[in-house]
Design a protein around this motif. Structure first.
Motif, mmCIF file in Angstrom:
data_model
loop_
_atom_site.group_PDB
_atom_site.id
_atom_site.type_symbol
_atom_site.label_atom_id
_atom_site.label_comp_id
_atom_site.label_asym_id
_atom_site.label_seq_id
_atom_site.Cartn_x
_atom_site.Cartn_y
_atom_site.Cartn_z
ATOM 1 N N UNK A 1 35.740 50.946 42.699
ATOM 2 C CA UNK A 1 36.780 51.421 41.779
ATOM 3 C C UNK A 1 37.182 50.321 40.799
ATOM 4 N N UNK A 2 37.332 49.086 41.299
ATOM 5 C CA UNK A 2 37.677 47.966 40.428
ATOM 6 C C UNK A 2 36.566 47.706 39.417
ATOM 7 N N UNK A 3 35.328 47.809 39.859
ATOM 8 C CA UNK A 3 34.174 47.609 38.966
ATOM 9 C C UNK A 3 34.167 48.645 37.839
ATOM 10 N N UNK A 4 34.388 49.903 38.182
ATOM 11 C CA UNK A 4 34.366 50.957 37.164
ATOM 12 C C UNK A 4 35.532 50.807 36.196
ATOM 13 N N UNK A 5 36.706 50.431 36.700
ATOM 14 C CA UNK A 5 37.849 50.213 35.807
ATOM 15 C C UNK A 5 37.592 49.048 34.859
#
Length: 380
Positions: free
Chosen positions: A264-268
């Motif tokens: 999730x952090x990567x996609x954000x």
């Protein structure tokens, strides 16, 4: 008996004294970044000619009369990561502070060769000022790499997290995953629709045959889709591109890692990079110009697919990731360019970012194939 590597209780084994603990990630990243510098320096790779000027004559020429502070800082910033990666890649064969000098010399030599090659390109001009600013950049990067070596190369929290969350062989995949946000910077026909081969192949065959060739017109026969068909294609490509990238990152993580939070952090972070690029290359008010009903629909569909597949076995995740990336490639190259996309390209700022424009376009084309290669390597 030691716990299996992927078990939650397993801890990374400490390297024996004197063993090499070099960073494979730094070396892979160095290779990729050096290739990007070559591509950016010699883009567009066409019209090579000999004007009877020796390639290194620019070294003794007078400094350019016209230059801007933007040009200077761009050259410094462009070569700083090269210096940093050179120092990190030389560990443990050369200690970080001792590696500053050879790293600087290697970066200056690469820059000198890139400038010399521009002597034979009609759209490029070799410059001793560019060489000087590139040298400053690689030197600053090498010094930063030496100063940060303890953080990235020794017993630091960053290194321990890397060893705890990722297996040792994940370096290639991490380098490719790290390139995804950069590949998204170049304007796409569809959000996350990377791997569009039609424009570069059209340019290649035009130069080869010395006649204008538009493969989009020849291949697609001037096909035009309805608004609903464009919307559906955008949803499919966005969902498949998002799913393929997220599952690629999941494949790299150990089971005990906070997998869903990291993905999730990567996609954000990738979406933030896309927004920042839109603000920089178009206008600040256009930071979220990429948001459209079809893009939002694709993100929602892709998020649901990722949420469900995050519980699937690794083999199933790998196969779905490859299928999603392949489907995205097919639709991206089969669907005619959206008129909105063509109007976006007209406002894409290339002047000051000509070098970066070539590298960004190159990344946008090659990234899906690199991701498929990583998935195939992991399977074999």
């Amino acid at each position: 008996m030691p716990a299996p590597p992927d078990s939650p209780t397993a801890a990374p084994a400490a390297a024996p004294p004197g063993a090499s603990t070099g960073s494979a990630f730094a070396r892979v990243s160095l290779l990729v970044y050096a290739l990007l510098i070559v591509y950016a320096s010699w883009y567009p790779f066409s019209g090579w000619r000999d004007l009877g000027i020796k390639p290194f004559d620019y070294l003794w020429a007078r400094l350019p009369y016209y230059w801007t502070g933007f040009d200077v800082w761009t050259n410094v910033a462009g070569y700083a990561p090269l210096g940093l990666l050179l120092v990190l890649a030389m560990h443990p064969h050369i200690r970080p502070w001792w590696a500053v000098l050879p790293a600087t010399l290697a970066g200056v030599l690469l820059s000198a060769c890139m400038e010399a090659g521009q002597t034979y390109l009609p759209t490029r001009v070799p410059s001793n000022l560019d060489l000087l600013t590139n040298a400053v950049g690689v030197t600053l990067g090498a010094l930063l790499g030496a100063a940060c070596s303890r953080t990235f190369l020794h017993e630091s929290r960053f290194l321990l997290a890397r060893q705890r969350w990722f297996p040792a062989e994940a370096s290639r995949g991490l380098a490719v995953a790290g390139l995804w946000p950069l590949a998204l910077i170049y304007p796409q026909n569809h959000l996350f629709g990377l791997g569009n081969l039609v424009p570069p192949l059209s340019g290649f065959f035009s130069d080869l045959l010395d006649t204008p060739i538009d493969l989009a017109t020849t291949w697609l026969n001037n096909a035009q889709l309805s608004a609903e068909q464009y919307w559906l294609a955008d949803v499919i490509v966005t969902a498949c591109g998002l799913t393929g990238a997220a599952l690629l990152v999941l494949q790299l993580l150990r089971r005990q890692a906070p997998r869903r939070r990291l993905v999730a952090l990567y996609l954000l972070a990738c979406i933030a990079a896309k927004s920042l690029a839109c603000a920089l290359f178009f206008a600040p008010q256009n930071a979220f110009v990429w948001i459209s009903p079809s893009a939002v629909g694709g993100i929602m569909l892709g998020t649901m697919m990722i949420a469900g597949l995050s519980w699937a076995p690794p083999t199933a995740q790998r196969r779905v990731a490859g299928l999603a990336l392949f489907l995205s490639l097919v639709v991206t190259n089969a669907v005619p360019a959206n008129p909105y996309y063509l109007s976006t390209l007209e406002t894409w700022v290339q002047g000051k970012f000509l070098n970066f424009d070539g590298a960004a376009q190159f990344l946008s084309v090659i990234w899906p194939f690199l991701a498929l290669w990583v998935l195939y390597r992991k399977q074999s």
